[in-house]
Each structure stands twice: as structure tokens, then as C-alpha cells.
Design a protein around this motif. Structure first.
Motif, PDB file in Angstrom:
ATOM      1  N   GLN A  30      31.123  77.163  60.128  1.00  0.00           N
ATOM      2  CA  GLN A  30      30.158  77.877  60.650  1.00  0.00           C
ATOM      3  C   GLN A  30      28.512  77.504  60.418  1.00  0.00           C
ATOM      4  N   VAL A  31      28.611  76.776  59.401  1.00  0.00           N
ATOM      5  CA  VAL A  31      27.266  76.081  58.936  1.00  0.00           C
ATOM      6  C   VAL A  31      26.860  74.788  59.076  1.00  0.00           C
ATOM      7  N   VAL A  32      27.908  73.958  59.846  1.00  0.00           N
ATOM      8  CA  VAL A  32      27.811  72.475  60.010  1.00  0.00           C
ATOM      9  C   VAL A  32      26.646  72.149  60.865  1.00  0.00           C
ATOM     10  N   LEU A  33      26.571  72.685  61.822  1.00  0.00           N
ATOM     11  CA  LEU A  33      25.372  72.548  62.682  1.00  0.00           C
ATOM     12  C   LEU A  33      23.911  72.694  62.473  1.00  0.00           C
ATOM     13  N   SER A  34      23.746  73.701  61.996  1.00  0.00           N
ATOM     14  CA  SER A  34      22.328  74.074  61.886  1.00  0.00           C
ATOM     15  C   SER A  34      21.410  73.203  60.691  1.00  0.00           C
ATOM     16  N   TRP A 103      24.492  69.120  77.416  1.00  0.00           N
ATOM     17  CA  TRP A 103      25.493  69.889  78.181  1.00  0.00           C
ATOM     18  C   TRP A 103      26.956  69.884  77.711  1.00  0.00           C
ATOM     19  N   MET A 104      27.315  68.838  77.357  1.00  0.00           N
ATOM     20  CA  MET A 104      28.615  68.542  77.164  1.00  0.00           C
ATOM     21  C   MET A 104      29.114  69.165  75.943  1.00  0.00           C
ATOM     22  N   MET A 105      28.242  69.469  74.878  1.00  0.00           N
ATOM     23  CA  MET A 105      28.431  70.072  73.665  1.00  0.00           C
ATOM     24  C   MET A 105      28.782  71.415  73.783  1.00  0.00           C
ATOM     25  N   LEU A 106      28.585  72.093  74.889  1.00  0.00           N
ATOM     26  CA  LEU A 106      28.477  73.775  75.122  1.00  0.00           C
ATOM     27  C   LEU A 106      29.914  73.931  75.180  1.00  0.00           C
ATOM     28  N   PRO A 107      30.987  73.232  75.994  1.00  0.00           N
ATOM     29  CA  PRO A 107      32.442  73.831  76.016  1.00  0.00           C
ATOM     30  C   PRO A 107      33.001  73.446  74.524  1.00  0.00           C
ATOM     31  N   PHE A 108      32.310  72.591  73.941  1.00  0.00           N
ATOM     32  CA  PHE A 108      33.129  72.397  72.596  1.00  0.00           C
ATOM     33  C   PHE A 108      32.747  73.357  71.641  1.00  0.00           C
ATOM     34  N   ALA A 109      31.274  73.863  71.623  1.00  0.00           N
ATOM     35  CA  ALA A 109      30.745  75.073  70.981  1.00  0.00           C
ATOM     36  C   ALA A 109      31.874  76.278  71.242  1.00  0.00           C
ATOM     37  N   ALA A 110      32.266  76.394  72.289  1.00  0.00           N
ATOM     38  CA  ALA A 110      33.078  77.651  72.817  1.00  0.00           C
ATOM     39  C   ALA A 110      34.383  77.437  72.072  1.00  0.00           C
ATOM     40  N   LEU A 111      34.932  76.124  72.224  1.00  0.00           N
ATOM     41  CA  LEU A 111      36.135  75.852  71.607  1.00  0.00           C
ATOM     42  C   LEU A 111      36.196  76.358  70.125  1.00  0.00           C
ATOM     43  N   GLY A 112      35.036  75.858  69.209  1.00  0.00           N
ATOM     44  CA  GLY A 112      34.832  76.249  67.957  1.00  0.00           C
ATOM     45  C   GLY A 112      34.827  77.911  67.873  1.00  0.00           C
ATOM     46  N   GLY A 113      34.059  78.537  68.622  1.00  0.00           N
ATOM     47  CA  GLY A 113      34.207  80.079  68.514  1.00  0.00           C
ATOM     48  C   GLY A 113      35.803  80.482  68.820  1.00  0.00           C
ATOM     49  N   ILE A 114      36.472  79.985  69.583  1.00  0.00           N
ATOM     50  CA  ILE A 114      37.970  80.317  69.755  1.00  0.00           C
ATOM     51  C   ILE A 114      38.535  80.001  68.278  1.00  0.00           C
ATOM     52  N   GLY A 115      38.418  78.851  67.803  1.00  0.00           N
ATOM     53  CA  GLY A 115      39.194  78.497  66.533  1.00  0.00           C
ATOM     54  C   GLY A 115      38.504  79.392  65.416  1.00  0.00           C
ATOM     55  N   ASN A 116      37.429  79.810  65.203  1.00  0.00           N
ATOM     56  CA  ASN A 116      36.786  80.541  64.219  1.00  0.00           C
ATOM     57  C   ASN A 116      37.258  82.269  64.507  1.00  0.00           C
ATOM     58  N   SER A 117      37.677  82.588  65.635  1.00  0.00           N
ATOM     59  CA  SER A 117      38.310  83.944  65.865  1.00  0.00           C
ATOM     60  C   SER A 117      39.531  84.206  65.197  1.00  0.00           C
ATOM     61  N   THR A 152      28.179  77.672  51.127  1.00  0.00           N
ATOM     62  CA  THR A 152      27.558  76.988  49.995  1.00  0.00           C
ATOM     63  C   THR A 152      27.490  75.484  50.189  1.00  0.00           C
ATOM     64  N   ILE A 153      28.812  74.944  50.529  1.00  0.00           N
ATOM     65  CA  ILE A 153      28.822  73.382  50.368  1.00  0.00           C
ATOM     66  C   ILE A 153      28.684  72.825  51.736  1.00  0.00           C
ATOM     67  N   ALA A 154      28.588  73.489  52.754  1.00  0.00           N
ATOM     68  CA  ALA A 154      28.329  72.753  54.170  1.00  0.00           C
ATOM     69  C   ALA A 154      27.030  72.014  54.464  1.00  0.00           C
ATOM     70  N   PRO A 155      26.077  72.664  54.061  1.00  0.00           N
ATOM     71  CA  PRO A 155      24.724  72.043  54.160  1.00  0.00           C
ATOM     72  C   PRO A 155      24.586  70.785  53.290  1.00  0.00           C
ATOM     73  N   MET A 156      24.961  70.662  52.072  1.00  0.00           N
ATOM     74  CA  MET A 156      24.645  69.515  51.291  1.00  0.00           C
ATOM     75  C   MET A 156      25.982  68.598  51.847  1.00  0.00           C
ATOM     76  N   THR A 157      27.190  68.980  52.315  1.00  0.00           N
ATOM     77  CA  THR A 157      27.844  67.979  52.645  1.00  0.00           C
ATOM     78  C   THR A 157      27.410  67.224  53.897  1.00  0.00           C
ATOM     79  N   VAL A 158      27.432  67.982  55.031  1.00  0.00           N
ATOM     80  CA  VAL A 158      26.936  67.383  56.204  1.00  0.00           C
ATOM     81  C   VAL A 158      25.559  66.463  55.856  1.00  0.00           C
ATOM     82  N   LEU A 159      24.522  67.012  55.324  1.00  0.00           N
ATOM     83  CA  LEU A 159      23.386  66.078  55.192  1.00  0.00           C
ATOM     84  C   LEU A 159      23.548  64.888  54.358  1.00  0.00           C
ATOM     85  N   GLY A 160      24.449  65.044  53.416  1.00  0.00           N
ATOM     86  CA  GLY A 160      24.949  63.823  52.812  1.00  0.00           C
ATOM     87  C   GLY A 160      25.385  62.663  53.632  1.00  0.00           C
ATOM     88  N   LEU A 161      26.573  63.104  54.560  1.00  0.00           N
ATOM     89  CA  LEU A 161      27.159  62.454  55.334  1.00  0.00           C
ATOM     90  C   LEU A 161      26.134  61.922  56.319  1.00  0.00           C
TER      91      LEU A 161
END
Length: 414
Positions: A30-34, A103-117, A152-161
Motif C-alpha cells: 500500500q505504501v510502496v508507490l508514494s 497510462w499503462m500503469m493504471l490497469p496494474f494499479a487496479a490489479l493491485g487493488g484487487i489483490g489488496n482486497s 513502517t518498513i515500506a518507505p525505507m525499503t523502496v527508497l533504499g532500493l
């Protein structure tokens, strides 16, 4: 019998651990993108509104799909749906990282929402079915805390990567990790299998052709009607009100505290962090407390009324900085303390075999509350009525207590 009794704690710990890891991954994604938005803005040549739309699509789809996911979990079993949800999140992040244009990212964002549900209905179905009842509230509390760890760990993880591989590489890396985790959870099929009811042969086994139209229509709509009982609707209201209060505090404390208490933005942010950390600690302690009593409405009443009074104190009474820290931490702790009791209250109101659909439905109230809070609190701040935003939080907490009492005293009405 003794061997079975000795094995129960180990089995419970394994199931709780597996569900905790899965729920942690949900909040992580949920916090990977921002945190990557500044890098994505430059790389894609789009504005923050467009990037925010990715999250809007993700959470909107998740909110709508969560109700449906509850029915899917109850029908096919959480052991099948949970790894599928994690895989959807992994593919979604991998796809966004690989997509050449925005624009190709939007369908993948929707797929992520389905997974999160799928997580709340699947997780609670497994915990309710597999964990010893005397340890169930603690299992619910670990579930809550594991989600906080993911945030908590998502921001530091993705920024480090991103420093190592760029923002696309970071997304592809966490996407691949999600697929690996999904494969691992899938191998734990037996640990996560929920007990399915065995039905006697009925007309539905023979075929729709032999059923009346009325019977067919009822077989389609009966599960939805089951969600419209008074205790389940009150539970949905409970979650909505709690999300209004919690979302307002979590998202607007850094903005509101400087205005009502005269502190700096940095200090207000630190108080907010202390509030969130104390909430996680309160949830952990609340699990032990909820396992020792059936008076869950009393725990909820004491915790949320206490938190409401502290909200009013912070909003209307100037207090020293050290007391502001203590007030924020106490408010968070008392709010978190009630979460395991909240889940136990919903469990008690849930009809047999309907754990997935009920938890999927009531947890969608969190999404509704999260949409309401920014509108109301933002309007109060814009019009110079910031103290009344704290009164709004306090009122939502008090109303949540009333909803909890309604859930308990009407749970046999359905």
C-alpha cells in the motif's frame, strides 16, 4: 490428547505468523508507490495529480472488491485466495515498474487493488477457523501490528532500493519479492485451510433446471441479504466511524497541532509518529486483555471515550510539549487497545460459515470513513475552525462506542 494439547500453541504460532507475514505484505504494498513519486514525476514527466490517481485507482478498486472478496473467500477457501492476492500485488508492482508510459500503469494499479482486497476476509477466516479460541484476540492483535510494521518498513525499503536500482528497479524488485512470497504462502496450503461446511445433496446439486425461478434468485441474493442484518450493519457503521476518527488523527495531526498547540511541524510530526507507535503497542496489549474477558464493549467504551476526552484536551487546552507527547501517546494507546475487542465483537456477530463475507463487508467501512474524514477535517481547517476538527474526532469516537454497544446487544437479531 496431551500431544495434541502441546502441539496447539506451536500450530497457533505458525498460523498467526503466516497470516502476520501476509498482512504485513498487504500494508507494505500500500505504501510502496508514494515514496517514489518525486522520482516517478521526473522519470515519467507527469504531475503529482496523475501519480495520486494511481493510488486513487488502487484504493477505490480495493474498497469495491473487498465485499466481493469476502464471498469468494468463503466459497473457494482462504488458502487459495490469499496467495493469489499477494501474487496480484507482486504483478502489479512489477508491471508498473516495467510500463513504458504512464497510462499503462493504471490497469496494474487496479490489479493491485484487487489483490489488496482479499486480505481482511482471508486473514480473519483463517485466524477464526485455525487458532485456539482462547488465543484468538491475541492473534487479531498480531494481525493489526503486522500491518503497521508493513507501513513502517515500506518507505525505507523502496527508497533504499531506488538508490541502488532506480525507481523502476525498486518496483520490479519488490514485485518479484511479492511473487516469491505468494509461492511460499501457497505451499502452506494445509496450515491455512479453513474448515468448510459439508452440505447435504440439495436441488442445487441436481441443477438449476430443476429449481424454481424463486429458488434460483434466492440462492443468488441470500448471501447479500445476510449482510443486511442489524448487527452487521452496526459493525459496518463502527468501522466507518473509527476510520473517520483514526484517519483524521493520522493524516491531519501534523497540520492541526501547530495551529492549536503552537508547536513546529517537525514536532507535530514526531507526536504523530508517537501516536501511531503507541496505537500498535495498545493493539498488542489489547489482544491479551480481550482474551481474558467477553465484555469487549466495555473495553471499547473505556478506550475510545478516554481517547475522545484526550482529543478534546489537545484541541481546546494549551498544554506543555511534554504533556502533548504523553497525550498523543495515550490517545494512540487507548485507541489501539480496543482493536482486538472490536474484531472479537464482529466475530461474535458473524453467522457460521460467513467469516470472509462479513469481515470483507465491515472492513470496507474503513475505506468509506477514510474518504469522509479528509473532506470534513479539511473544510474545518480551511475555515479556521481547527479546534472543532478535534471535536469532530471526539464525536466520531463517542459514536463508535454507541455502534459497538449496538453490535453486541443486537447480534442475535440476525
Amino acid at each position: 490428547m496431551t500431544d495434541i494439547a502441546l502441539d496447539a500453541p506451536r500450530r497457533d504460532a505458525r498460523v498467526i505468523g503466516l497470516i502476520g507475514v501476509a498482512h504485513c505484505s498487504s500494508h507494505f504494498f500500500q505504501v510502496v508507490l508514494s515514496p517514489l513519486f518525486p522520482l516517478m514525476k521526473v522519470g515519467l514527466g507527469v504531475d503529482f495529480v496523475a501519480l495520486g490517481l494511481l493510488l486513487g485507482v488502487f484504493f477505490s478498486v480495493s474498497a469495491i472488491a473487498q465485499v466481493v472478496a469476502g464471498f469468494v473467500v468463503d466459497h473457494f477457501g482462504a488458502q487459495r485466495i490469499l496467495p493469489a492476492g499477494i501474487a496480484c500485488l507482486g504483478v502489479a508492482m512489477l508491471g508498473i515498474g516495467l510500463a513504458p508510459v504512464y497510462w499503462m500503469m493504471l490497469p496494474f494499479a487496479a490489479l493491485g487493488g484487487i489483490g489488496n482486497s482479499v486480505f481482511h476476509p482471508a486473514d480473519y477466516s483463517v485466524l477464526t477457523a485455525r487458532v485456539t479460541p482462547s488465543r484468538l484476540a491475541r492473534a487479531y492483535s498480531v494481525h493489526t501490528v503486522s500491518g503497521t510494521i508493513g507501513w513502517t518498513i515500506a518507505p525505507m525499503t523502496v527508497l533504499g532500493l531506488s538508490y541502488l536500482f532506480g525507481w523502476r528497479g525498486a518496483l520490479m524488485a519488490v514485485g518479484c519479492a511479492g511473487l516469491i512470497l505468494a509461492a511460499f504462502i501457497a505451499t502452506e496450503h494445509m496450515e491455512l485451510t479453513t474448515k468448510l461446511r459439508v452440505h447435504a445433496r440439495t436441488n442445487s446439486d441436481v441443477g438449476i433446471g430443476s429449481m424454481s425461478l424463486r429458488s434460483v434468485l434466492w440462492s443468488w441474493f441470500a448471501p447479500f441479504v445476510a449482510l443486511l442484518t442489524l448487527p452487521i450493519l452496526m459493525a459496518f457503521l463502527y468501522f466507518t466511524l473509527l476510520a473517520i476518527a483514526g484517519g483524521a488523527a493520522q493524516n491531519f495531526f501534523p497540520t492541526m497541532l501547530p495551529q492549536v498547540q503552537g508547536v513546529t511541524l517537525a514536532l507535530a510530526t514526531t507526536v504523530t509518529t508517537a501516536y501511531l507507535g503507541s496505537s500498535a503497542l495498545g493493539s498488542f496489549v489489547g489482544g491479551f486483555l480481550a482474551d481474558k474477558t467477553s465484555d469487549h464493549d466495555r473495553i471499547i467504551g473505556a478506550g475510545l471515550i478516554g481517547a475522545a476526552l484526550i482529543a478534546l484536551l489537545i484541541g481546546f487546552v494549551p498544554i506543555p510539549v511534554i504533556l502533548l507527547f504523553l497525550a498523543g501517546m495515550t490517545m494512540g494507546f487507548l485507541s489501539g487497545l480496543t482493536i482486538p475487542s472490536r474484531d472479537m465483537l464482529v466475530r461474535a456477530a458473524t453467522p457460521p460459515g460467513a467469516t470472509g463475507k462479513v469481515f470483507g463487508f465491515v472492513y470496507s467501512g474503513l475505506d468509506l470513513g477514510s474518504l469522509i474524514a479528509p473532506v470534513v477535517v479539511g473544510a474545518l481547517i480551511d475555515h479556521g475552525h481547527t479546534p472543532y476538527a478535534f471535536a469532530f474526532i471526539a464525536a466520531a469516537l463517542a459514536a463508535t462506542v454507541a455502534a459497538a454497544i449496538a453490535v453486541k446487544h443486537n447480534r442475535h437479531a440476525g
